[in-house]
Design an enzyme around this catalytic site. Structure first.
Site, mmCIF file in Angstrom:
data_model
loop_
_atom_site.group_PDB
_atom_site.id
_atom_site.type_symbol
_atom_site.label_atom_id
_atom_site.label_comp_id
_atom_site.label_asym_id
_atom_site.label_seq_id
_atom_site.Cartn_x
_atom_site.Cartn_y
_atom_site.Cartn_z
ATOM 1 C CG ASP A 138 -2.328 -0.366 1.032
ATOM 2 O OD1 ASP A 138 -2.849 -0.356 -0.055
ATOM 3 O OD2 ASP A 138 -2.773 -1.340 1.885
ATOM 4 C CG ASP B 184 -7.910 1.503 -2.797
ATOM 5 O OD1 ASP B 184 -6.772 1.124 -2.074
ATOM 6 O OD2 ASP B 184 -8.816 1.167 -2.366
ATOM 7 C CB ILE C 267 -3.053 -2.766 -2.317
ATOM 8 C CG1 ILE C 267 -1.761 -2.760 -2.718
ATOM 9 C CG2 ILE C 267 -3.831 -4.121 -2.316
ATOM 10 C CD1 ILE C 267 -0.871 -3.687 -2.032
ATOM 11 C CG ASP C 268 -10.183 -1.741 -4.390
ATOM 12 O OD1 ASP C 268 -10.696 -1.684 -3.108
ATOM 13 O OD2 ASP C 268 -10.856 -1.812 -5.231
ATOM 14 C CB THR D 161 -6.843 -5.153 2.242
ATOM 15 O OG1 THR D 161 -6.799 -3.898 1.916
ATOM 16 C CG2 THR D 161 -6.257 -5.891 3.411
ATOM 17 C CG ASP E 177 -13.097 1.541 -1.693
ATOM 18 O OD1 ASP E 177 -11.824 0.898 -2.060
ATOM 19 O OD2 ASP E 177 -13.381 1.456 -0.548
#
Length: 351
Positions: free
Chosen positions: A45, A133, A135-136, A138, A293
């Site tokens: 991230d 984002d 890293i969408d 997780t 998101d």
């Protein structure tokens, strides 16, 4: 107004950040979901956010950025900060011209922390704001499934540009099934970069470690009968009411099993015809979706011929700050069938 330069920079920046996430994904032991530990998702991230914000600052220095992470925890955890720095400073595209366009290598660990902290914009309905984002998805990242690197440009409250890197989606879009959401191995046949500009359509191309690969236009699958559609939904029950999703499918006469994927990979899948409907129905009355998101996925689906609204049929409103405060839930479907899907949702949710 043309946004060709913004699209190009967004694609390159997401591609470079995706390289970093892949390195963490395959080389780091999987940790827990907590953002307070040294898990791979934490490292990925922060590293991806630093690289993408650096590219935005290099090319569009006056733009604002709404990003998910901030660096206060790294400033207190010198070991974690140093580990992320060791990773970030070596990540670059093999094409030197592209790498320089993104700002080259970061100057120092301190500059990395400062850049991460430039994602604190409050958002809003005025000006140019990037929603990021890094890293969408997780939990998908941690379990070895689907995740996405997502970047969207919002201008005066309207999404104009979107780019999403999906390192574990297959380049071949002809099939989508339960295995697509399962654990993924390292494969040259995986890794797709999606993008769109308002009014110019949506495209996909294979992710590479150099210049951008050739792209091709993508579009939603023609569905003459809604009962023949395929649902894409989240893996995590905490993110979307899967029981309600099933009830909506039943009302629409849909019998095909839902395909469960983490992240905005769901938007990307239906945009290229691998699946047709994405529902994110509310699980908590007071929950507000985050703009990072949905911004990139929203424009990619709409430019591929789909429609994206909330559960009441209203367009997603990205002008209210860091969240979609004016909306509840998300419904993405082929444009000709959007009203029919919304009606089914309203009936199931007793709206």
């Amino acid at each position: 107004m043309s946004y060709s330069q913004e699209r190009y920079i967004a694609e390159l920046a997401v591609q470079r950040a995706s390289l970093l996430t892949q390195k963490v994904f395959f080389e780091k032991a999987k940790g827990t979901v907590s953002k307070d530990d040294k898990s791979p998702v934490t490292i990925g991230d922060f590293g991806a956010q630093a690289l993408i914000i650096q590219a935005i600052r290099k090319n569009f220095p006056n733009d604002e950025i709404v990003a998910e992470e901030e660096a206060s925890s790294l400033r207190e955890d010198k070991d974690l900060s140093a580990e992320i720095w060791r990773l970030v400073k070596d990540i670059k595209l093999e094409d030197e011209e592209s790498n320089n366009l993104l700002g080259g290598s970061l100057a120092s660990e301190q500059s990395m922390l400062d850049i991460i902290d430039e994602g604190k914009s409050a958002g809003g309905g005025k000006g140019r704001i990037w929603a990021l984002d890094p890293i969408d998805g997780t939990k998908g990242f941690l379990r070895g499934g689907q995740y996405a690197v997502c970047l969207g440009l919002i201008v005066d409250g309207d999404v104009k540009v979107g780019a999403i890197g999906t390192p574990n989606l297959p380049v071949d879009a002809s099939t989508i099934d339960a295995s697509t959401g399962a654990q993924q191995g390292q494969s040259a046949s995986n890794g797709v970069l999606f993008s769109a500009v308002l009014g110019e359509g949506a495209t996909s191309r294979p992710l590479t470690n150099s210049t951008l690969a050739p792209s091709k236009p993508i579009s939603m699958r023609p569905v003459s009968d809604i009962s023949q559609a395929v649902f894409c939904e989240g893996v995590e029950a905490a993110h979307s009411a899967q029981g309600d999703n099933a009830a909506v499918a039943e009302r629409l006469g849909i019998t095909a099993p839902s395909v469960r994927l983490d992240s905005q990979a769901k938007y990307c899948s239906i945009a290229r015809g691998a699946g047709d409907i994405y529902l994110r129905l509310p699980v908590k009355k007071d929950y507000q979706e985050k703009i990072w998101d949905h911004a990139a996925g929203d424009i990619i689906v709409r430019e591929a011929g789909g429609q994206v609204t909330d559960i009441y049929g209203s367009r997603l409103d990205f002008s209210k700050g860091r969240t979609l405060a004016a909306n509840k839930g998300v419904v993405a479907a082929p444009k000709p069938h959007q009203a029919q899907v919304i009606n089914a949702v309203k009936t199931v949710l007793k709206l």
